[in-house]
Design a protein around this motif. Structure first.
Motif, PDB file in Angstrom:
ATOM      1  N   PRO A 147       0.932  -1.162   0.047  1.00 54.42           N
ATOM      2  CA  PRO A 147      -0.008   0.039   0.172  1.00 54.42           C
ATOM      3  C   PRO A 147       0.732   1.274   0.196  1.00 54.42           C
ATOM      4  O   PRO A 147       0.521   2.210  -0.226  1.00 54.42           O
ATOM      5  CB  PRO A 147      -0.976  -0.140   1.498  1.00 54.42           C
ATOM      6  CG  PRO A 147      -0.132  -1.268   2.027  1.00 54.42           C
ATOM      7  CD  PRO A 147       0.523  -2.105   1.330  1.00 54.42           C
ATOM      8  N   GLU A 148       2.156   1.231   0.364  1.00 56.68           N
ATOM      9  CA  GLU A 148       3.059   2.406   0.662  1.00 56.68           C
ATOM     10  C   GLU A 148       3.652   2.671  -0.850  1.00 56.68           C
ATOM     11  O   GLU A 148       4.300   3.907  -1.137  1.00 56.68           O
ATOM     12  CB  GLU A 148       3.882   2.449   1.310  1.00 56.68           C
ATOM     13  CG  GLU A 148       4.997   1.223   1.201  1.00 56.68           C
ATOM     14  CD  GLU A 148       4.907  -0.131   1.331  1.00 56.68           C
ATOM     15  OE1 GLU A 148       5.661  -1.012   1.496  1.00 56.68           O
ATOM     16  OE2 GLU A 148       3.678  -0.498   1.857  1.00 56.68           O
ATOM     17  N   LEU A 149       3.554   1.836  -1.698  1.00 54.79           N
ATOM     18  CA  LEU A 149       4.101   2.132  -3.206  1.00 54.79           C
ATOM     19  C   LEU A 149       3.617   3.373  -3.953  1.00 54.79           C
ATOM     20  O   LEU A 149       2.392   3.599  -3.852  1.00 54.79           O
ATOM     21  CB  LEU A 149       3.890   0.953  -4.128  1.00 54.79           C
ATOM     22  CG  LEU A 149       4.507   0.880  -5.576  1.00 54.79           C
ATOM     23  CD1 LEU A 149       5.245  -0.664  -5.751  1.00 54.79           C
ATOM     24  CD2 LEU A 149       3.644   1.331  -6.350  1.00 54.79           C
ATOM     25  N   THR A 150       4.448   4.006  -4.418  1.00 54.01           N
ATOM     26  CA  THR A 150       4.339   5.209  -5.115  1.00 54.01           C
ATOM     27  C   THR A 150       4.831   5.078  -6.734  1.00 54.01           C
ATOM     28  O   THR A 150       5.803   4.321  -6.790  1.00 54.01           O
ATOM     29  CB  THR A 150       4.839   6.356  -4.712  1.00 54.01           C
ATOM     30  OG1 THR A 150       6.261   6.490  -4.540  1.00 54.01           O
ATOM     31  CG2 THR A 150       4.263   6.696  -3.253  1.00 54.01           C
ATOM     32  N   LEU A 151       3.928   5.910  -7.471  1.00 56.30           N
ATOM     33  CA  LEU A 151       4.378   5.721  -8.945  1.00 56.30           C
ATOM     34  C   LEU A 151       4.836   7.173  -9.564  1.00 56.30           C
ATOM     35  O   LEU A 151       4.135   8.036  -9.294  1.00 56.30           O
ATOM     36  CB  LEU A 151       3.205   5.448  -9.571  1.00 56.30           C
ATOM     37  CG  LEU A 151       3.320   5.026 -11.284  1.00 56.30           C
ATOM     38  CD1 LEU A 151       4.372   4.171 -11.534  1.00 56.30           C
ATOM     39  CD2 LEU A 151       1.928   4.999 -11.744  1.00 56.30           C
ATOM     40  N   ASN A 152       5.993   7.124 -10.372  1.00 55.77           N
ATOM     41  CA  ASN A 152       6.533   8.320 -10.969  1.00 55.77           C
ATOM     42  C   ASN A 152       6.253   8.107 -12.389  1.00 55.77           C
ATOM     43  O   ASN A 152       6.767   6.957 -12.938  1.00 55.77           O
ATOM     44  CB  ASN A 152       8.039   8.709 -10.608  1.00 55.77           C
ATOM     45  CG  ASN A 152       8.305   9.064  -9.301  1.00 55.77           C
ATOM     46  OD1 ASN A 152       7.453   8.948  -8.165  1.00 55.77           O
ATOM     47  ND2 ASN A 152       9.237  10.041  -8.990  1.00 55.77           N
ATOM     48  N   VAL A 153       5.633   9.161 -13.038  1.00 62.36           N
ATOM     49  CA  VAL A 153       5.661   9.028 -14.474  1.00 62.36           C
ATOM     50  C   VAL A 153       6.291  10.380 -15.174  1.00 62.36           C
ATOM     51  O   VAL A 153       5.909  11.437 -14.629  1.00 62.36           O
ATOM     52  CB  VAL A 153       4.127   8.779 -14.958  1.00 62.36           C
ATOM     53  CG1 VAL A 153       4.066   8.944 -16.412  1.00 62.36           C
ATOM     54  CG2 VAL A 153       3.830   7.518 -14.308  1.00 62.36           C
ATOM     55  N   ASN A 154       6.860  10.315 -16.312  1.00 62.03           N
ATOM     56  CA  ASN A 154       7.247  11.595 -16.875  1.00 62.03           C
ATOM     57  C   ASN A 154       6.496  12.280 -17.842  1.00 62.03           C
ATOM     58  O   ASN A 154       5.442  11.337 -18.375  1.00 62.03           O
ATOM     59  CB  ASN A 154       8.705  10.933 -17.693  1.00 62.03           C
ATOM     60  CG  ASN A 154       9.874  10.478 -17.065  1.00 62.03           C
ATOM     61  OD1 ASN A 154      10.521  11.554 -16.505  1.00 62.03           O
ATOM     62  ND2 ASN A 154       9.966   9.288 -16.705  1.00 62.03           N
ATOM     63  N   VAL A 155       6.359  13.379 -17.986  1.00 57.30           N
ATOM     64  CA  VAL A 155       5.514  14.176 -18.810  1.00 57.30           C
ATOM     65  C   VAL A 155       6.402  14.887 -19.699  1.00 57.30           C
ATOM     66  O   VAL A 155       7.195  15.709 -19.295  1.00 57.30           O
ATOM     67  CB  VAL A 155       4.644  15.139 -17.701  1.00 57.30           C
ATOM     68  CG1 VAL A 155       3.749  16.034 -18.497  1.00 57.30           C
ATOM     69  CG2 VAL A 155       3.505  14.244 -16.927  1.00 57.30           C
ATOM     70  N   SER A 156       5.717  15.265 -21.084  1.00 57.06           N
ATOM     71  CA  SER A 156       6.350  15.829 -21.885  1.00 57.06           C
ATOM     72  C   SER A 156       5.733  17.398 -22.092  1.00 57.06           C
ATOM     73  O   SER A 156       4.754  17.772 -21.395  1.00 57.06           O
ATOM     74  CB  SER A 156       5.939  15.245 -23.521  1.00 57.06           C
ATOM     75  OG  SER A 156       4.768  15.453 -23.777  1.00 57.06           O
ATOM     76  N   GLY A 157       6.479  18.129 -22.544  1.00 51.96           N
ATOM     77  CA  GLY A 157       6.207  19.501 -23.061  1.00 51.96           C
ATOM     78  C   GLY A 157       4.770  19.513 -23.737  1.00 51.96           C
ATOM     79  O   GLY A 157       4.160  20.649 -23.412  1.00 51.96           O
ATOM     80  N   ARG A 158       4.641  18.896 -24.600  1.00 51.75           N
ATOM     81  CA  ARG A 158       3.385  18.921 -25.432  1.00 51.75           C
ATOM     82  C   ARG A 158       2.224  18.737 -24.544  1.00 51.75           C
ATOM     83  O   ARG A 158       1.133  19.313 -24.591  1.00 51.75           O
ATOM     84  CB  ARG A 158       3.313  17.966 -26.476  1.00 51.75           C
ATOM     85  CG  ARG A 158       3.952  18.554 -27.976  1.00 51.75           C
ATOM     86  CD  ARG A 158       3.958  17.595 -28.987  1.00 51.75           C
ATOM     87  NE  ARG A 158       4.746  18.186 -30.065  1.00 51.75           N
ATOM     88  CZ  ARG A 158       3.806  18.835 -31.102  1.00 51.75           C
ATOM     89  NH1 ARG A 158       2.526  18.879 -30.823  1.00 51.75           N
ATOM     90  NH2 ARG A 158       4.664  19.167 -32.100  1.00 51.75           N
ATOM     91  N   GLU A 159       2.256  17.891 -23.587  1.00 56.19           N
ATOM     92  CA  GLU A 159       1.185  17.413 -22.698  1.00 56.19           C
ATOM     93  C   GLU A 159       1.098  18.547 -21.604  1.00 56.19           C
ATOM     94  O   GLU A 159      -0.061  18.925 -21.446  1.00 56.19           O
ATOM     95  CB  GLU A 159       1.757  16.117 -21.867  1.00 56.19           C
ATOM     96  CG  GLU A 159       1.616  14.670 -22.686  1.00 56.19           C
ATOM     97  CD  GLU A 159       2.108  13.569 -21.844  1.00 56.19           C
ATOM     98  OE1 GLU A 159       1.219  12.828 -21.618  1.00 56.19           O
ATOM     99  OE2 GLU A 159       3.379  13.777 -21.600  1.00 56.19           O
ATOM    100  N   LEU A 160       2.135  19.229 -21.239  1.00 54.38           N
ATOM    101  CA  LEU A 160       1.740  20.193 -20.348  1.00 54.38           C
ATOM    102  C   LEU A 160       1.034  21.567 -20.727  1.00 54.38           C
ATOM    103  O   LEU A 160       0.536  22.192 -20.045  1.00 54.38           O
ATOM    104  CB  LEU A 160       3.344  20.689 -19.658  1.00 54.38           C
ATOM    105  CG  LEU A 160       3.397  21.600 -18.457  1.00 54.38           C
ATOM    106  CD1 LEU A 160       2.783  20.705 -17.387  1.00 54.38           C
ATOM    107  CD2 LEU A 160       4.887  22.015 -18.344  1.00 54.38           C
ATOM    108  N   VAL A 161       1.300  21.849 -21.988  1.00 52.81           N
ATOM    109  CA  VAL A 161       0.542  23.088 -22.570  1.00 52.81           C
ATOM    110  C   VAL A 161      -0.804  22.626 -23.076  1.00 52.81           C
ATOM    111  O   VAL A 161      -1.661  23.457 -23.755  1.00 52.81           O
ATOM    112  CB  VAL A 161       1.540  23.713 -23.684  1.00 52.81           C
ATOM    113  CG1 VAL A 161       2.709  24.154 -23.209  1.00 52.81           C
ATOM    114  CG2 VAL A 161       1.764  22.743 -24.997  1.00 52.81           C
ATOM    115  N   ASP A 162      -1.268  21.258 -22.937  1.00 48.90           N
ATOM    116  CA  ASP A 162      -2.453  21.114 -23.441  1.00 48.90           C
ATOM    117  C   ASP A 162      -3.376  21.231 -22.160  1.00 48.90           C
ATOM    118  O   ASP A 162      -3.302  20.821 -21.154  1.00 48.90           O
ATOM    119  CB  ASP A 162      -2.617  19.316 -23.767  1.00 48.90           C
ATOM    120  CG  ASP A 162      -3.956  18.813 -24.343  1.00 48.90           C
ATOM    121  OD1 ASP A 162      -4.997  19.675 -24.150  1.00 48.90           O
ATOM    122  OD2 ASP A 162      -3.865  17.881 -24.790  1.00 48.90           O
TER     123      ASP A 162
END
Length: 578
Positions: A409-424
């Motif tokens: 239950p303590e597990l966390t998840l990191n996911v990378n985000v691109s510049g194109r996604e950020l400006v959407d």
């Protein structure tokens, strides 16, 4: 009677000739004739049909008239009527008819009726002539309008309405003409850097305004004999007359320097740049091929980094072909289920225990094998596929993390985000929906964004990050320390974590200078109440040094390599120190 009939005829002539169409003239003639001659019924006959009738229904009169001449007419509800007709016109011929009860028409009345018929025929001839002239004029006006529209469309096809520069069509025509001359001709292919960020953040009107200013600055860098053009979107081209590559390069740098200066757009200073490819040809070269060569060189320039100039070399064609093939394969990769995820644990440096994982995408390309992210993600970012890939990563990793959390239950998840996604503008809502469908709490997810993405358009970045933060997801700055101007914005960015780039501990044994930089970042993070994650821990010496400096978490091959999903539960069973 003669004076009276002349007056009436004059009025009749004036009224009928004022009519603008044939039907109106005939109707008016029938009404006036019946009125003047005190007839109960008036009509105009064309061939064997009643065209217009007054005093009786037209169809009723049409059925009551026998074939051939008639002197008396019997109609329901009326006494027998004396009928008189007067012919008019040439083709088609017609007759003006009146029918009245009582006395038949006397000679003067018959003469007046004949004059009315002749007047009607004259009016109809005149109307027909005017109608033909009007139709001819309208046809000529229509043809003139079509010619004008054609000329305008040809001009629009040859000149860009936004910048006034020649379009690709006209540019290639001019280039083809120059290539028939026995002098060198150089082509510059110009692609703007960071234009999309301006367009997305300030709107298309501001983007159009910026393109107009760009065109003006390009023109200012050219000689009168040179030609600038807008090829499409944020791409421009320049034809340098009688110019070889040695002389073309300084012009390209002059354009880059001109476009580096700030543009005043929508009340603010906007900074962009440009990448330029150069190709040179002479007599015998094809215009399309030469422009294509400059385009290939431009892509090499962009690959080398923003604000570069590259001269075309034949070997670049093979690279361009490989790039096209890679693009085509990449477009099929999602549908063909060729992507997979590895997971690299995040290790607490004080305890050596894994607390979370970072999802890392890999591409198993048919015929090539595993392609590292750096081999395809920049291309996906460029062609717009990165948004689809990003959604796939978040959903796939999110569903997997939700399954792991049932036992960890303590597990966390990191996911990378691109510049194109950020400006959407829809990105935050997409993240919220995806996490809800995966059954993954937002607080267990951290989205990683590179420093350069955040600094390209800080205003848009802050707005998007605020929306994401409101969802409850964590936010991390990846590769921290490799961007620019980050410290001035760090307090304003709603982030939770700094990931220190591996470049700062690239030596097996970090130097005093390396440690000083990392110590500064760690102290800054503590002041701002941010977690720190150091990347690239490859040796025990690095591990110990980072722990002593107070870094919270670490990643790297010494701590744990990226692993398949089946191996993740085992990574959480105990301490990992090598």
């Amino acid at each position: 009677m003669n004076h009276w009939s002349t007056h009436q005829l004059t009025e009749f002539f004036a009224a009928v000739c004022e009519s603008q169409d044939e039907r109106a003239a005939i109707t008016l003639a029938v009404e006036r004739a019946a009125e003047v001659l005190e007839a109960e019924v008036g009509a105009v006959l064309r061939g064997d049909r009643v065209e217009v009738a007054r005093g009786v229904d037209r169809d009723l009169l049409d059925g009551a008239l026998p074939a051939g001449p008639v002197a008396l007419l019997s109609l329901p509800g009326l006494d027998d009527l004396n009928v008189w007709t007067a012919r008019f016109g040439a083709e088609p011929r017609g007759s003006l008819m009146v029918a009245r009860a009582g006395d038949p028409l006397d000679p003067e009345e018959r003469q007046l009726l004949q004059a009315m018929a002749q007047t009607l025929g004259l009016a109809l001839s005149n109307i027909a002539l005017l109608t033909a002239e009007r139709r001819l004029r309208e046809e000529r006006e229509r043809e003139a309008a079509e010619r004008l529209a054609l000329v305008q469309s040809l001009r629009e096809a040859r000149h860009d309405s936004l910048t006034g520069l020649p379009t690709r069509v006209l540019f290639l025509e001019i280039l083809a003409e120059k290539l028939h001359q026995d002098v060198p001709t150089s082509v510059l292919f110009i692609d703007l850097d960071r234009f999309k960020a301006v367009n997305d953040s300030l709107g298309h009107r501001a983007g159009d305004d910026l393109l107009g200013h760009v065109a003006a600055r390009i023109r200012d860098c050219l000689r009168p004999v040179d030609t600038g053009a807008r090829i499409g979107g944020d791409e421009f081209a320049v034809l340098l007359d009688d110019t070889g590559p040695e002389a073309a390069v300084p012009v390209a740098w002059r354009i880059i320097e001109a476009l580096r200066r700030p543009f005043r757009i929508a009340g603010r200073d906007v900074f962009i740049g440009a990448s330029i490819g150069i190709a040179t040809g002479a007599s015998g070269f094809d215009a399309d091929d030469l422009l294509g060569n400059a385009d290939v060189a431009m892509y090499r320039a962009k690959k080398d980094g923003p604000g570069k100039v590259v001269v075309f070399e034949p070997a670049m064609h093979a690279e361009a072909l490989a790039r096209l093939t890679l693009t085509a394969d990449l477009r099929h990769a999602l549908a063909a289920d060729q992507f997979r995820l590895l997971y690299q644990p995040l290790i607490r440096l004080d305890s050596g225990r894994a607390t979370g994982v970072e999802a890392l995408i890999r591409w198993n390309r048919p015929g090539t094998g595993n392609v590292p992210p750096a081999g395809f993600l920049p291309l996906a970012e460029e062609n717009g596929m990165i948004a689809d890939i990003g959604r796939w990563v978040l959903r796939t990793a999110g569903e997997q993390a939700a399954r792991w959390r049932r036992t960890i239950p303590e597990l966390t998840l990191n996911v990378n985000v691109s510049g194109r996604e950020l400006v959407d503008p829809r990105f935050a809502a997409d993240v919220e929906r995806t996490l809800a469908e995966c059954g993954l709490p937002a607080a267990s997810v951290t989205l990683e964004l590179t420093e350069s993405v955040l600094m390209t358009d800080p205003r848009t970045a802050i707005a998007c990050l605020t929306d994401l933060r409101d969802l409850g997801v964590g936010l991390a700055i990846d590769d921290f320390g490799t961007g620019y101007s980050s410290l001035s914005y760090l307090q304003r960015l709603p982030v939770d974590e700094l990931k220190i780039d591996r470049a700062f501990i690239s030596r097996a044994e970090p130097t005093t200078a390396d440690l000083a930089v990392i110590r500064t970042v760690v102290e800054l993070a503590r002041t701002l109440k941010l977690r720190t994650v150091v990347e690239g821990v490859e040796t025990e010496e690095q591990h110990l040094a980072m722990r002593q400096l107070g870094c919270d978490y670490g990643q790297g091959y010494h701590l744990c390599r990226p692993i398949e999903r089946e191996s993740v539960p085992a990574a959480f069973q105990g301490a990992l120190t090598g």
